[in-house]
Design an enzyme around this catalytic site. Structure first.
Site, PDB file in Angstrom:
ATOM      1  N   ASP A 357       0.833  -1.195   0.000  1.00 14.54           N
ATOM      2  CA  ASP A 357       0.000   0.000   0.000  1.00 14.54           C
ATOM      3  C   ASP A 357       0.875   1.254   0.000  1.00 14.54           C
ATOM      4  O   ASP A 357       1.877   1.320   0.726  1.00 14.54           O
ATOM      5  CB  ASP A 357      -0.903  -0.029   1.245  1.00 14.54           C
ATOM      6  CG  ASP A 357      -1.809   1.168   1.340  1.00 14.54           C
ATOM      7  OD1 ASP A 357      -2.735   1.260   0.519  1.00 14.54           O
ATOM      8  OD2 ASP A 357      -1.583   2.006   2.232  1.00 14.54           O
ATOM      9  N   GLU A 393       1.620  -0.475  -5.026  1.00 14.34           N
ATOM     10  CA  GLU A 393       0.665   0.589  -5.337  1.00 14.34           C
ATOM     11  C   GLU A 393       1.539   1.833  -5.520  1.00 14.34           C
ATOM     12  O   GLU A 393       2.019   2.393  -4.520  1.00 14.34           O
ATOM     13  CB  GLU A 393      -0.332   0.785  -4.204  1.00 14.34           C
ATOM     14  CG  GLU A 393      -1.361   1.862  -4.524  1.00 14.34           C
ATOM     15  CD  GLU A 393      -2.279   2.176  -3.356  1.00 14.34           C
ATOM     16  OE1 GLU A 393      -3.475   2.419  -3.596  1.00 14.34           O
ATOM     17  OE2 GLU A 393      -1.799   2.194  -2.200  1.00 14.34           O
TER      18      GLU A 393
END
Length: 464
Positions: A357, A393
């Site tokens: 993330d 990401e």
């Protein structure tokens, strides 16, 4: 030797200096006792607190006797799996200098493998007197009654010759799933197992995944996470889990028995079905928020080491994540914690890869995002981590944070252009065929020349 947690309550405990080790952080049981080790380079002393089996009553408080290289450690004979514990860390309370030590606050071990209890929000969880709104005054109240505690984990588990599947990227189809969301209403899952790893491993769920033709499940965050106070006070909860409390322990509500063996059993069953397990991990920030947030773990252990602080005023957090804080990956011991966590999930828990993330934050150095930075270099040379599936990401909210196409091999990336255009195409939005072709795998702006295709994540219709 008895391995019952009740052993801590009988008689006087004494550390064994000859058996103490500083090389393994966390609480490590060796069959005879447990070695406790915690990193804090700015602390003046560290106390280990042992609790009863329910985690309610503190039954022993012992000062860790050894320290080297900022690692406070001690070995306790007779302490084994199931023992509930936490830390109190002494040091300067000097917010203007970035230090927020307060031994009145019970702190969670960053390396805890298993947790007991949940956060019960109370003003005592803050390191300063919250009611005064001024963080210059340390709070004198004990936070232990409101804190989850760490548990010494039992390492025993029979993997039954389970081995990594190591399926090639070209043959990989990933299904993004939520442990609770996938199982909570599934009619084929026993009601008592719904919303848990036992439900994830249910034959009906595995059959459903195989029918879809997927080869891997990418689980939304399963690391222990916090339900923010403002949500709890509104009767709401954090469903998605992007608010990490512990990087080693699974989220307790996903465990029917509270034991980590449930996660191992689920992974073993998925592997037997030929399905890889990828974890969505959040190593860019924690649930402690900005400098006015609660003191649950890292902030009280060593705020100036674990977090990025403002270079102009270390009283304040330096936030590139939009969550209030940023983990200080540039610090070698914080980087080690992240790498230890990743290796733990691969070697001990047998996961097959990770989706990172806000991965641009992990590549931030003093000059900004650096694709050749310490985190990426450490991953690329690691004989364990470089062989699993790694997905970035590729953005954060800081300056220069949008880095689609900027991550080094062996990382693959989420391609937001391809994702958004594909979802719009499924909705039958107009004028998208050309855009979808331009962002197709192998041709996208996420792929650098001569790099392998990076648009490997496929979200099936109806998936979040």
């Amino acid at each position: 030797m008895s391995r019952r947690p009740g052993d801590a309550g009988s008689g006087r405990l004494a550390f064994d200096p000859a058996s103490a080790r500083s090389d393994n952080l966390g609480a490590e049981f060796d069959g005879e006792g447990t070695n406790f080790a915690l990193f804090s380079e700015n602390a003046t002393r560290v106390e280990l607190c042992l609790f009863d089996e329910e985690g309610r009553a503190e039954i022993h408080r012992l000062e860790l006797p050894e320290m080297e290289g900022g690692i406070w450690h001690g070995y306790l004979p007779g302490i084994g799996p199931g023992q509930v514990y936490g830390y109190r860390v002494h040091g300067p309370y000097a917010p203007a200098e970035g230090h927020r030590f307060n031994p009145n606050k019970l702190l969670l071990d960053p390396y805890a493998r298993e947790l007991r209890g949940q956060i019960a929000w109370d003003n005592a969880l803050h390191g300063y007197v919250l009611e005064e709104g001024d963080d210059d005054t340390p709070d004198p109240r004990d936070s232990a009654p409101f804190m989850p505690k760490a548990v010494v984990a039992d390492p025993d588990f029979d993997w039954e010759a389970d081995r990594a599947i190591r399926r090639r990227w070209q043959e990989t189809v990933i299904y993004e799933a939520h442990v609770k969301g996938l199982t909570i209403r599934h009619p084929g899952v026993p009601e008592e197992d719904r919303g848990t790893f036992r439900g994830l491993a249910a034959p009906a769920v595995i059959d459903h995944l195989k029918t879809l033709g997927i080869t891997a499940v990418e689980l939304l965050p399963i690391h222990a996470f916090a339900n923010d106070r403002f949500l709890v006070e509104k009767g709401l909860s954090n469903y998605w889990g992007y608010n990490t409390l512990s990087f080693f322990a699974p989220h307790a509500p996903y465990l029917r028995t509270g034991r980590i063996r449930e996660v191992k059993e689920a992974i073993r069953r998925l592997h037997k079905a030929g399905i890889e397990v990828i974890l969505d991990v959040v190593y860019n920030h924690t649930c402690e928020g900005n400098e006015k947030g609660p003191t649950l773990s890292f902030r009280g252990i060593d705020n100036a080491a674990y977090y990025l602080l403002s270079p102009d005023n270390p009283r304040h957090s330096f936030d590139t994540t939009g969550t209030g804080n940023t983990l200080n990956i540039a610090h070698p011991m914080v980087l080690r914690m992240v790498l230890d966590s990743l290796r733990y999930w691969v070697q001990t828990m047998h996961v097959d890869g990770f989706r990172f993330d806000l991965a641009s934050t992990l590549g931030r150095e003093s000059t900004g995002f650096e694709r050749e930075g310490a985190f990426f270099a450490a991953i690329r040379q690691d004989p364990v981590l470089s062989t699993v599936k790694l997905i970035a990401e590729p953005w954060d909210v800081g300056e220069g944070g949008y880095q689609v196409g900027g991550f080094p091999w062996p990382f693959r990336e989420w391609n937001d252009k391809f994702r958004d255009d594909t979802r719009a195409f499924w909705r039958k939005d107009g004028g998208l065929r050309g855009a979808d072709e331009r962002a197709a795998p192998g041709q996208s702006r996420a792929v650098q020349p001569l790099a392998p295709p990076r648009d490997i994540e496929r979200q099936l219709p109806g998936c979040p």
